[in-house]
Design a protein around this motif. Structure first.
Motif, PDB file in Angstrom:
ATOM      1  N   VAL A 194       0.849  -1.205   0.000  1.00 51.50           N
ATOM      2  CA  VAL A 194       0.000   0.000   0.000  1.00 51.50           C
ATOM      3  C   VAL A 194       0.879   1.248   0.000  1.00 51.50           C
ATOM      4  O   VAL A 194       0.758   2.121  -0.872  1.00 51.50           O
ATOM      5  N   ALA A 195       1.794   1.333   0.974  1.00 53.65           N
ATOM      6  CA  ALA A 195       2.635   2.530   1.076  1.00 53.65           C
ATOM      7  C   ALA A 195       3.554   2.642  -0.140  1.00 53.65           C
ATOM      8  O   ALA A 195       3.699   3.715  -0.735  1.00 53.65           O
ATOM      9  N   GLY A 196       4.147   1.509  -0.536  1.00 55.00           N
ATOM     10  CA  GLY A 196       5.091   1.519  -1.645  1.00 55.00           C
ATOM     11  C   GLY A 196       4.447   1.974  -2.941  1.00 55.00           C
ATOM     12  O   GLY A 196       5.001   2.809  -3.663  1.00 55.00           O
ATOM     13  N   ARG A 197       3.257   1.444  -3.238  1.00 57.37           N
ATOM     14  CA  ARG A 197       2.606   1.806  -4.506  1.00 57.37           C
ATOM     15  C   ARG A 197       2.163   3.246  -4.519  1.00 57.37           C
ATOM     16  O   ARG A 197       2.080   3.878  -5.574  1.00 57.37           O
ATOM     17  N   ALA A 198       1.872   3.796  -3.325  1.00 54.67           N
ATOM     18  CA  ALA A 198       1.486   5.200  -3.259  1.00 54.67           C
ATOM     19  C   ALA A 198       2.707   6.110  -3.409  1.00 54.67           C
ATOM     20  O   ALA A 198       2.658   7.131  -4.095  1.00 54.67           O
ATOM     21  N   LEU A 199       3.808   5.713  -2.781  1.00 59.13           N
ATOM     22  CA  LEU A 199       4.971   6.598  -2.724  1.00 59.13           C
ATOM     23  C   LEU A 199       5.914   6.448  -3.919  1.00 59.13           C
ATOM     24  O   LEU A 199       6.557   7.413  -4.328  1.00 59.13           O
ATOM     25  N   ALA A 200       6.014   5.208  -4.466  1.00 64.20           N
ATOM     26  CA  ALA A 200       7.067   4.930  -5.457  1.00 64.20           C
ATOM     27  C   ALA A 200       7.060   5.902  -6.640  1.00 64.20           C
ATOM     28  O   ALA A 200       8.117   6.441  -6.989  1.00 64.20           O
ATOM     29  N   PRO A 201       5.904   6.146  -7.291  1.00 64.68           N
ATOM     30  CA  PRO A 201       5.958   7.049  -8.450  1.00 64.68           C
ATOM     31  C   PRO A 201       6.523   8.418  -8.088  1.00 64.68           C
ATOM     32  O   PRO A 201       7.332   8.992  -8.828  1.00 64.68           O
ATOM     33  N   ARG A 202       6.135   8.938  -6.903  1.00 67.97           N
ATOM     34  CA  ARG A 202       6.620  10.252  -6.502  1.00 67.97           C
ATOM     35  C   ARG A 202       8.131  10.221  -6.235  1.00 67.97           C
ATOM     36  O   ARG A 202       8.870  11.097  -6.666  1.00 67.97           O
ATOM     37  N   LEU A 203       8.563   9.184  -5.487  1.00 71.55           N
ATOM     38  CA  LEU A 203       9.984   9.097  -5.152  1.00 71.55           C
ATOM     39  C   LEU A 203      10.842   8.946  -6.403  1.00 71.55           C
ATOM     40  O   LEU A 203      11.922   9.523  -6.513  1.00 71.55           O
ATOM     41  N   PHE A 204      10.349   8.163  -7.371  1.00 68.67           N
ATOM     42  CA  PHE A 204      11.149   7.954  -8.582  1.00 68.67           C
ATOM     43  C   PHE A 204      11.212   9.221  -9.424  1.00 68.67           C
ATOM     44  O   PHE A 204      12.217   9.497 -10.070  1.00 68.67           O
ATOM     45  N   ARG A 205      10.112  10.000  -9.430  1.00 63.21           N
ATOM     46  CA  ARG A 205      10.161  11.285 -10.149  1.00 63.21           C
ATOM     47  C   ARG A 205      11.196  12.207  -9.521  1.00 63.21           C
ATOM     48  O   ARG A 205      11.960  12.889 -10.202  1.00 63.21           O
ATOM     49  N   LEU A 206      11.186  12.208  -8.176  1.00 64.11           N
ATOM     50  CA  LEU A 206      12.144  13.013  -7.426  1.00 64.11           C
ATOM     51  C   LEU A 206      13.571  12.578  -7.766  1.00 64.11           C
ATOM     52  O   LEU A 206      14.441  13.406  -8.067  1.00 64.11           O
ATOM     53  N   ALA A 207      13.796  11.255  -7.727  1.00 62.13           N
ATOM     54  CA  ALA A 207      15.137  10.729  -8.002  1.00 62.13           C
ATOM     55  C   ALA A 207      15.578  11.094  -9.410  1.00 62.13           C
ATOM     56  O   ALA A 207      16.731  11.477  -9.635  1.00 62.13           O
ATOM     57  N   SER A 208      14.637  11.020 -10.371  1.00 66.72           N
ATOM     58  CA  SER A 208      15.020  11.275 -11.758  1.00 66.72           C
ATOM     59  C   SER A 208      15.413  12.745 -11.937  1.00 66.72           C
ATOM     60  O   SER A 208      16.154  13.085 -12.858  1.00 66.72           O
ATOM     61  N   ARG A 209      14.923  13.617 -11.042  1.00 67.83           N
ATOM     62  CA  ARG A 209      15.295  15.031 -11.132  1.00 67.83           C
ATOM     63  C   ARG A 209      16.756  15.272 -10.767  1.00 67.83           C
ATOM     64  O   ARG A 209      17.297  16.346 -11.045  1.00 67.83           O
ATOM     65  N   LEU A 210      17.374  14.291 -10.090  1.00 69.84           N
ATOM     66  CA  LEU A 210      18.800  14.424  -9.773  1.00 69.84           C
ATOM     67  C   LEU A 210      19.630  14.461 -11.050  1.00 69.84           C
ATOM     68  O   LEU A 210      20.744  14.941 -11.072  1.00 69.84           O
ATOM     69  N   HIS A 211      19.074  13.891 -12.144  1.00 68.97           N
ATOM     70  CA  HIS A 211      19.739  13.876 -13.447  1.00 68.97           C
ATOM     71  C   HIS A 211      21.079  13.166 -13.414  1.00 68.97           C
ATOM     72  O   HIS A 211      21.876  13.343 -14.328  1.00 68.97           O
ATOM     73  N   GLY A 212      21.366  12.434 -12.349  1.00 68.58           N
ATOM     74  CA  GLY A 212      22.648  11.728 -12.296  1.00 68.58           C
ATOM     75  C   GLY A 212      22.611  10.522 -13.211  1.00 68.58           C
ATOM     76  O   GLY A 212      21.548  10.045 -13.607  1.00 68.58           O
ATOM     77  N   LYS A 213      23.809  10.016 -13.534  1.00 70.65           N
ATOM     78  CA  LYS A 213      23.875   8.843 -14.397  1.00 70.65           C
ATOM     79  C   LYS A 213      23.371   7.617 -13.656  1.00 70.65           C
ATOM     80  O   LYS A 213      23.819   7.330 -12.550  1.00 70.65           O
ATOM     81  N   GLY A 214      22.454   6.894 -14.264  1.00 68.14           N
ATOM     82  CA  GLY A 214      21.995   5.642 -13.679  1.00 68.14           C
ATOM     83  C   GLY A 214      21.187   5.776 -12.401  1.00 68.14           C
ATOM     84  O   GLY A 214      21.000   4.802 -11.678  1.00 68.14           O
TER      85      GLY A 214
END
Lengths: 413, 413
Positions: A209-229
């Motif tokens: 429940v928590a993971g499916r709610a949070l994962a899309p947001r966290l991954f968007r946040l992570a992708s904003r780091l623009h780091g490699k990989g």
């Protein structure tokens, strides 16, 4: 020592690929060849080739193999839709329940029959070693044949998760009963079982429940780091974190890894990854090395003299009980269009949980006597090996007749 | 324990990606951020957050990090053509030789100046800790900037291989001299040095000649197995096997991994791999996890109190000697069109070899006294850290001005 790790990797990967390729030539799943190549490698020290004995015992290789099976179940989780899993939920629950109870009764009867002098609790404990399915082998065969997303595949995977929780309960009750004397500690054992069950169920429901709610947001946040990989690494971190959390609540790490795969269903990887990349393709080189490593390493753990020294009749009887017991699961499949025999066959392999039980039986004592003798322990090990080796060809035979859709997960680069 | 490994992977990978992304935001190479994130992680136990102390010491993580730098040099070897390397051979040889001799003399002078009471041999030993370049950092920066295949990149890589052999010679001579008393064992020390040199040169020439002749045939044979991932796994097995062989003859495993990359130059992967796949693309997910793991783990090894406790002036003087000494290499570049300053900067980082020397200095005794005191050891550690951290920004500054070709190796999925 890095040089030990390097030699072990060379030996295990070479053995895995040779064994896997040979098995495929013979029309068998690669995993069967990997297991047997591992058994051969593990037997080398017996033949005087002692230089490779550390391959089976090196802790780094053991950890790498552990990461391999975690990655396998993560991939299987990624290929699974939670909605599909829920659809077969009732079947999975019934399959798991019957698959725990029937083999345990059969194992108890085998114990009563072949070990007449022993305490009835020893026989019950022997039965308990038969209860838990090890989903690694089945997941691998389903993956190789592209059948993860079929109703049978989903039932087996769902049942394996529930099965792991039930195994925990049985373990808690058994340990409580043995620890305090069968009669006296009855109440405490049940309370302990309720606690571990609560923790396990809470972990699975909570992480999904928590993971499916949070994962899309966290991954968007992570992708904003623009780091490699960053996005790919975040997926691995999710997998490792949930595998760790599962182990922390007493479940198998692979249950957490499978949950991690389900959690990431809603993450829009097509948007977040550099164009053209798919998460499955990025995982594939990692898993094409580490997954065979797990199975060849598993084979190398087999100690042939221990098997030969065990009570052969007991080993045979336990193996038959293990196989027949899980076929009762087939009756519990209430999902339409699902092939019952496939489910029954897929539930056959026993693995680490059976071995953990058996290992406990060596140390737990009742009336001053260990619950399991070393011969009985060896019989359980033989049962684990036989159920593991028999499953890939059986599943291949059953599923081979009707070619499935294109493989969903291809472990081949 | 798999749970320790899982927690360590989660902590190290998260730290690596956060540090790497932050560094790139600030216009610095990702590797600098990974190193500093590792230092921060390693310092947590000092601040009372003791739960993660095992991250820096877990042997499985150490092995995984070791595999990371091996993969990095394998990739660099794959991106290098032996013919290009031979073209800059004379420059590389001169760069390596001057880069060993000059820092050693400068280090000896620093020792004589700042440690007037010590035996001259202790000062010489201190100088020896400055002689070996650690090519991991430079290889990573060159890779990230797509400059592996430039003349400067080739000179640095060639020099690093020769440098490793020269380091072996110095180590053998030093150990021989210290072991038998400086004067007495002179002859034996030189014989020992000749033996290790012969073994190392034989390994490099032998593996390149035999490997390049056999590899295409062996890979064709392997591809006939038709197993899943056989060709990719064969490439990894080649890398691990040569890394192991290099260590067996006393060289660094990364020298073997680099040689493996050169060996595979003639293998027609475009034919042997399933269509569309390139070996570099298949390696990328593996290395995008394990390579940052190596650098963040390297940072986590730093023991800040040890640095603070060391002789600060000695540490500074050694660092200056280390940097200035390698700039002398620039004079040795006889290849036209190669930027001398880039070569000098690329040779700055000292690494494990310096630490191995320093560690030996703690245990070797001359006249009943260890060759290096614990304060002098800490000064060497500080020098290794400072030369490692200073190189990425310096190289970035020097190479940033003239944008190179498109990156040959992209570590980013």
């Amino acid at each position: 020592m890095i040089s030990n790790v390097l030699v072990a990797m060379v030996a295990l990967l070479t053995a895995a690929k040779l064994g896997g390729a040979l098995a495929e030539r013979l029309g068998q799943p690669a995993v069967l060849g990997e297991l047997l190549a591992g058994v051969a490698l593990g037997a080398l020290p017996l033949r005087g080739v002692g230089g490779l004995a550390f391959v089976a015992t090196d802790t780094t290789i053991e950890s790498l193999a552990g990461l391999g099976v975690i990655l396998l179940l993560f991939e299987v989780g990624l290929a699974t839709r939670l909605a599909d899993l829920m659809k077969v939920g009732l079947s999975a629950l019934l399959v798991a329940a019957i698959g725990v109870v029937v083999p345990m009764i059969l194992g108890f009867l085998v114990g009563q029959w072949l070990l007449p002098g022993r305490h009835w609790f020893s026989a019950l404990f022997l039965g308990a070693t038969l209860c838990a399915t090890s989903v690694g082998i089945t997941a691998r065969v389903l993956t190789d044949l592209g059948r993860v997303a079929t109703p049978e595949g989903q039932i087996i995977l769902g049942a394996a998760v529930i099965d792991d929780i039930m195994g925990l309960i049985v373990l808690a009750v058994m340990a409580g009963l043995a620890g305090g004397g069968a009669a006296a500690a009855g109440g405490a054992a049940w309370i302990g079982a309720a606690v571990v069950t609560g923790k396990a169920v809470l972990f699975i429901v909570g992480s999904l429940v928590a993971g499916r709610a949070l994962a899309p947001r966290l991954f968007r946040l992570a992708s904003r780091l623009h780091g490699k990989g960053v996005v790919f690494t975040s997926a691995l971190v999710t997998c490792f974190a949930l595998a760790w959390a599962a182990e922390a609540v007493g479940l198998a790490p692979i249950v957490g890894a499978f949950a991690a795969g389900l959690v990431l269903e809603g993450v829009p990887f097509a948007e977040l990854l550099p164009e053209g990349d798919r998460l499955e393709d990025l995982l594939m080189p990692l898993s094409s090395v580490l997954v065979p490593l797990f199975f060849v390493h598993m084979g190398a753990q087999v100690k042939l003299p221990e098997l030969a020294g065990g009570s052969v009749i007991l080993a045979m009887a336990l193996t038959v009980a293990a196989i027949v017991g899980k076929q009762a699961c087939a009756l519990a499949v209430v999902t339409r269009c699902a092939d019952r025999l496939t489910v029954g066959l897929g539930m056959i392999p026993r693995g680490e949980v059976g071995l953990i039980f058996a290992g406990m039986g060596l140390t737990l004592k009742m009336d001053g006597q260990p619950l399991l003798s070393s011969g009985e322990f060896a019989a359980v090990v033989a049962m684990v090996l036989l159920t593991t080796v028999i499953t890939p060809p059986l599943l291949r035979w059953r599923l081979g007749g009707s070619p499935g859709p294109a493989p969903i997960l291809v472990l081949d680069p």
